[in-house]
Design a protein around this motif. Structure first.
Motif, mmCIF file in Angstrom:
data_model
loop_
_atom_site.group_PDB
_atom_site.id
_atom_site.type_symbol
_atom_site.label_atom_id
_atom_site.label_comp_id
_atom_site.label_asym_id
_atom_site.label_seq_id
_atom_site.Cartn_x
_atom_site.Cartn_y
_atom_site.Cartn_z
ATOM 1 N N ALA A 160 0.831 -1.208 0.000
ATOM 2 C CA ALA A 160 0.000 0.000 0.000
ATOM 3 C C ALA A 160 0.865 1.257 0.000
ATOM 4 O O ALA A 160 0.604 2.207 -0.747
ATOM 5 C CB ALA A 160 -0.927 -0.003 1.213
ATOM 6 N N PHE A 161 1.915 1.262 0.813
ATOM 7 C CA PHE A 161 2.801 2.427 0.849
ATOM 8 C C PHE A 161 3.637 2.536 -0.419
ATOM 9 O O PHE A 161 3.982 3.641 -0.847
ATOM 10 C CB PHE A 161 3.691 2.381 2.097
ATOM 11 N N ASP A 162 3.944 1.392 -1.034
ATOM 12 C CA ASP A 162 4.679 1.437 -2.302
ATOM 13 C C ASP A 162 3.831 2.126 -3.370
ATOM 14 O O ASP A 162 4.341 2.882 -4.208
ATOM 15 C CB ASP A 162 5.064 0.025 -2.735
ATOM 16 N N TYR A 163 2.530 1.882 -3.361
ATOM 17 C CA TYR A 163 1.613 2.591 -4.269
ATOM 18 C C TYR A 163 1.738 4.101 -4.061
ATOM 19 O O TYR A 163 1.771 4.879 -5.018
ATOM 20 C CB TYR A 163 0.161 2.185 -3.973
ATOM 21 N N LEU A 164 1.787 4.511 -2.793
ATOM 22 C CA LEU A 164 1.800 5.939 -2.477
ATOM 23 C C LEU A 164 3.069 6.632 -2.955
ATOM 24 O O LEU A 164 3.026 7.778 -3.394
ATOM 25 C CB LEU A 164 1.621 6.154 -0.968
ATOM 26 N N ILE A 165 4.208 5.933 -2.873
ATOM 27 C CA ILE A 165 5.450 6.586 -3.318
ATOM 28 C C ILE A 165 5.653 6.457 -4.828
ATOM 29 O O ILE A 165 6.515 7.115 -5.400
ATOM 30 C CB ILE A 165 6.701 6.071 -2.566
#
Length: 265
Positions: A45-50
């Motif tokens: 999920a955080f990889d999507y954000l970055i």
């Protein structure tokens, strides 16, 4: 053990699904804990954000981390179940490039899991020295199984790499006077906020890049390496990461994402 699901390379989310299957395979091999699946999903999920790429703050953090590791007297790279499932070969290559020791350390520790991880790593180097098989020391004020460490590894280390880590152990290691480097896709986690250097990146991208940097930066003088570290500010790096996420989300909201096959990462 079930065979790893074969994902067609034409699938638009091939690599994301591939690494998800690697973690599932790690569970079936006995390396990864069930909680590791949840942790991997949170990281996705955080990889999507970055933007699913290595961003500039992460690159700066990696350079500082490698500089510190090259100057270390007793560098140690910690290995848990997710690390062994996702980047076993890359972990070995990084440790070799840094002349660092490898130590198996687990929150949900069982002898079966330790053996499974050791067996996986030894596929890439049968003669590798793996610490943490029979830990005899205990990190103060850390009650979980992660408190058990090897006397010749994390206990003795001056610089420790703790990827995909629990915040309580990061904090405990810092309290012991260790210099802690973490790889964590969540810039808001306790690990990210407690570590001395936080690399907000996917470990499957970070470890190969860190190995490249280690080979390149070995040519630098001690003074040059010390300068890189002295100019590094982990708080600033975390702030830059949050600003990157913020500006990226603003851009996406303005440009729109409805039914777009490609996003402007």
């Amino acid at each position: 053990m079930e065979k790893m699901v074969k994902i067609p390379k034409s699938h638009p989310r091939y690599w994301s699904l591939y690494y998800r299957e690697k973690v599932i395979e790690g569970l079936e091999k006995g390396m990864t804990a069930k909680a590791g699946l949840i942790a991997h999903g949170r990281g996705e999920a955080f990889d999507y954000l970055i933007g699913e790429k290595t961003i500039e703050p992460a690159e700066k953090a990696m350079k500082a981390a490698i500089a510190k590791l090259l100057l270390a007297k007793h560098p140690v790279v910690s290995v848990n179940g997710n690390v062994a499932a996702l980047v076993p070969k890359e972990t070995m290559e990084l440790a070799k490039a840094l002349d660092a020791k490898l130590e198996i350390n687990l929150f949900y520790r069982t002898e079966e899991r330790v053996k499974a991880i050791a067996d996986e790593l030894k596929k890439y180097d049968p003669n590798v020295e793996l610490l943490g098989i029979n830990p005899t020391k205990k990190i103060p004020n850390l009650e979980s199984e992660r408190g058990k460490v090897d006397e010749e590894g994390i206990w003795k280390a001056d610089v420790v790499v703790v990827p995909l880590e629990d915040g309580d152990r990061t904090e405990a290691l810092v309290a012991m006077g260790k210099f802690v480097i973490t790889i964590d896709l969540n810039p808001l986690s306790r690990s990210a906020r407690m570590a001395d250097i936080t690399i907000v990146d996917n470990i499957v991208r970070a470890y190969p890049r860190m190995t490249e940097l280690a080979r390149e930066m070995k040519k630098l003088s001690r003074e040059e390496l010390e300068k890189i570290i002295s100019e590094y500010d982990n708080g600033q790096i975390l702030s830059e990461t949050l600003l990157h996420i913020n500006s990226r989300l603003k851009k996406l909201s303005q440009e729109g994402i409805w039914r777009k096959k490609e996003l402007p990462f």
